[in-house]
Enzyme design. Structure first.
Site, PDB file in Angstrom:
ATOM      1  N   SER A 160     140.677  46.374  36.051  1.00 32.92           N
ATOM      2  CA  SER A 160     141.458  45.892  34.900  1.00 32.92           C
ATOM      3  C   SER A 160     141.523  46.922  33.704  1.00 32.92           C
ATOM      4  CB  SER A 160     140.901  44.414  34.453  1.00 32.92           C
ATOM      5  OG  SER A 160     141.679  43.939  33.407  1.00 32.92           O
ATOM      6  N   TYR A 173     133.909  39.327  31.787  1.00 33.06           N
ATOM      7  CA  TYR A 173     134.769  39.951  32.532  1.00 33.06           C
ATOM      8  C   TYR A 173     135.302  41.182  32.268  1.00 33.06           C
ATOM      9  CZ  TYR A 173     139.596  39.832  35.022  1.00 33.06           C
ATOM     10  OH  TYR A 173     140.543  40.134  35.768  1.00 33.06           O
TER      11      TYR A 173
HETATM   12  P1  NAD Z   1     144.517  34.598  41.412  1.00 31.24           P
HETATM   13  O1  NAD Z   1     143.521  33.592  40.834  1.00 31.24           O
HETATM   14  O2  NAD Z   1     145.890  34.347  41.530  1.00 31.24           O
HETATM   15  O3  NAD Z   1     143.697  35.192  42.678  1.00 31.24           O
HETATM   16  C1  NAD Z   1     142.658  35.129  42.911  1.00 31.24           C
HETATM   17  C2  NAD Z   1     142.248  34.483  44.473  1.00 31.24           C
HETATM   18  O4  NAD Z   1     140.756  35.033  44.845  1.00 31.24           O
HETATM   19  C3  NAD Z   1     142.326  33.022  44.525  1.00 31.24           C
HETATM   20  O5  NAD Z   1     143.346  33.059  45.587  1.00 31.24           O
HETATM   21  C4  NAD Z   1     140.765  32.616  44.791  1.00 31.24           C
HETATM   22  O6  NAD Z   1     141.014  31.351  45.758  1.00 31.24           O
HETATM   23  C5  NAD Z   1     140.238  33.848  45.634  1.00 31.24           C
HETATM   24  N1  NAD Z   1     138.786  33.623  45.112  1.00 31.24           N
HETATM   25  C6  NAD Z   1     138.202  33.194  44.154  1.00 31.24           C
HETATM   26  N2  NAD Z   1     136.911  33.454  44.433  1.00 31.24           N
HETATM   27  C7  NAD Z   1     136.529  33.616  45.622  1.00 31.24           C
HETATM   28  C8  NAD Z   1     135.615  34.029  46.540  1.00 31.24           C
HETATM   29  N3  NAD Z   1     134.154  33.867  46.356  1.00 31.24           N
HETATM   30  N4  NAD Z   1     135.752  34.559  47.814  1.00 31.24           N
HETATM   31  C9  NAD Z   1     136.994  34.715  48.237  1.00 31.24           C
HETATM   32  N5  NAD Z   1     138.218  34.627  47.498  1.00 31.24           N
HETATM   33  C10 NAD Z   1     137.927  34.011  46.153  1.00 31.24           C
HETATM   34  O7  NAD Z   1     144.352  36.017  40.431  1.00 31.24           O
HETATM   35  P2  NAD Z   1     145.264  37.167  40.567  1.00 31.24           P
HETATM   36  O8  NAD Z   1     145.710  37.311  39.049  1.00 31.24           O
HETATM   37  O9  NAD Z   1     146.087  37.451  41.487  1.00 31.24           O
HETATM   38  O10 NAD Z   1     144.060  38.557  40.334  1.00 31.24           O
HETATM   39  C11 NAD Z   1     143.845  39.166  41.374  1.00 31.24           C
HETATM   40  C12 NAD Z   1     142.799  40.342  41.021  1.00 31.24           C
HETATM   41  O11 NAD Z   1     143.454  40.899  39.993  1.00 31.24           O
HETATM   42  C13 NAD Z   1     141.493  39.790  40.427  1.00 31.24           C
HETATM   43  O12 NAD Z   1     140.478  40.731  40.840  1.00 31.24           O
HETATM   44  C14 NAD Z   1     141.842  39.931  39.043  1.00 31.24           C
HETATM   45  O13 NAD Z   1     140.586  39.895  38.241  1.00 31.24           O
HETATM   46  C15 NAD Z   1     142.532  41.346  39.055  1.00 31.24           C
HETATM   47  N6  NAD Z   1     143.353  41.220  37.583  1.00 31.24           N
HETATM   48  C16 NAD Z   1     144.221  40.313  37.340  1.00 31.24           C
HETATM   49  C17 NAD Z   1     145.198  40.617  36.298  1.00 31.24           C
HETATM   50  C18 NAD Z   1     146.069  39.862  35.708  1.00 31.24           C
HETATM   51  O14 NAD Z   1     146.747  39.796  34.595  1.00 31.24           O
HETATM   52  N7  NAD Z   1     146.441  38.590  36.557  1.00 31.24           N
HETATM   53  C19 NAD Z   1     144.985  41.801  35.562  1.00 31.24           C
HETATM   54  C20 NAD Z   1     144.213  42.777  35.793  1.00 31.24           C
HETATM   55  C21 NAD Z   1     143.276  42.439  36.919  1.00 31.24           C
END
Ligand code: NAD
Length: 276
Positions: A160, A173
């Site tokens: 991130s 985070y």
């Molecule tokens: P999201 O919440 O839509 O998806 C995360 C998924 O992970 C969910 O479907 C959840 O059920 C699953 N999950 C949670 N705990 C779990 C576990 N213990 N085992 C298996 N699955 C599990 O989030 P997103 O926005 O799609 O994020 C995806 C990745 O990108 C994450 O690592 C997040 O930190 C990272 N990220 C997101 C952003 C953003 O702006 N959304 C920015 C930078 C990084």
């Protein structure tokens, strides 16, 4: 890169479901892993409906036995894993402060739910470190064993922006994603002799369920934090999940055959901009 078995964790979620669908369109077999089996199945069904090959699999990235079980399911249906995308991750409110800066009067603030640095909860911080870091390490231990000595294998972690410079309010985070970036470099070196490349995406700001309440008001307008982010993003917008596809296809494909240990910002220029 053709005809690979690709395992994505957290692929029931917003960003990795988009990557899963894009990789399926390239002709790969997609194992959609998620804690939420229903969400995983939905993504797999959508891929299959569009003519792709996918399987929804329940897996908890914090439990090795759950991952081993998922691996057996993937092996039975698609064979050994070629590419792993570690997408499961997120933050926890107990590891988050209410305000970006600690102010002189904060210790006297008795408003319900108001949290300073001194109120941060070790359990919330541990949850966040576990989900992002241990949740990257354990799936890698389980699925990278399939890749040793095989051609065309790689791992893509999801870091991130806050790994480069921590964002205000979310120390847990930020630290956990910094650990993911650091681990990406460590693992790239460690696996360099056995043909496994390891890289990471560092997405900028994408509007998803995790951050919608932080960045937008109920009427859809931006919160002060949302406005600050857009003001700090030279391209002047949030990312769309589709913005991650090109970099993912590149890092997982033959075009990146000599690329390992990099963390690529996909951020509309956020990390390049000093604000002045
Ligand atoms: P999201 O919440 O839509 O998806 C995360 C998924 O992970 C969910 O479907 C959840 O059920 C699953 N999950 C949670 N705990 C779990 C576990 N213990 N085992 C298996 N699955 C599990 O989030 P997103 O926005 O799609 O994020 C995806 C990745 O990108 C994450 O690592 C997040 O930190 C990272 N990220 C997101 C952003 C953003 O702006 N959304 C920015 C930078 C990084």
């Amino acid at each position: 890169m053709t005809n690979k078995t690709i395992v994505l964790t957290g692929a029931g979620g917003v960003l990795c479901s988009t990557l899963a669908m894009a990789l399926a369109k390239e002709g790969h077999r997609i194992a959609v892993l998620d804690l939420n089996k229903e969400a995983a199945d939905k993504v797999a069904e959508e891929i299959t409906h569009d003519g792709g090959t996918a399987l929804g699999v329940a897996a908890n990235v914090l439990q090795k036995d759950s991952l081993e079980k998922a691996k057996q399911t993937v092996h039975a249906k698609f064979g050994a894993c070629d590419i792993l995308i570690n997408g499961a991750g997120g933050n926890h409110p107990l590891g988050t402060t209410s305000n970006p800066f600690f102010e002189m009067d904060d210790l006297k603030n008795t408003a319900e739910g108001f949290k300073t640095f001194f109120d941060l909860d070790a359990d919330g911080i541990q949850f966040t470190f576990n989900l992002n870091f241990i949740g990257t390490l354990l799936p890698t231990q389980v699925f990278a064993a399939d890749m040793v000595g095989k051609d065309g294998c790689s791992i893509l972690n999801i870091s991130s922006m806050n790994a480069f410079t921590p964002l205000t309010k979310i120390p847990a985070y930020s630290g956990a994603k910094a650990a993911v970036s650091n681990f990406t470099q460590w693992l790239a070196v460690h696996f360099s002799k056995v043909g496994i490349r390891v890289n990471a995406l560092a997405p900028g700001f994408f509007l998803t369920d995790q951050n919608r309440a932080l960045l937008t008001e109920s009427d859809g307008s931006l919160t002060p934090r949302g406005n600050t982010i857009i003001g700090q993003t030279p391209m002047g917008r949030f990312g769309e999940p589709e913005d991650l596809i090109g970099t993912t296809l590149w890092l997982c494909g033959n075009g990146a055959s000599f690329v390992t240990g990099v963390v690529v910002p996909v951020d509309g220029g956020f990390s390049a901009f000093s604000g002045v």
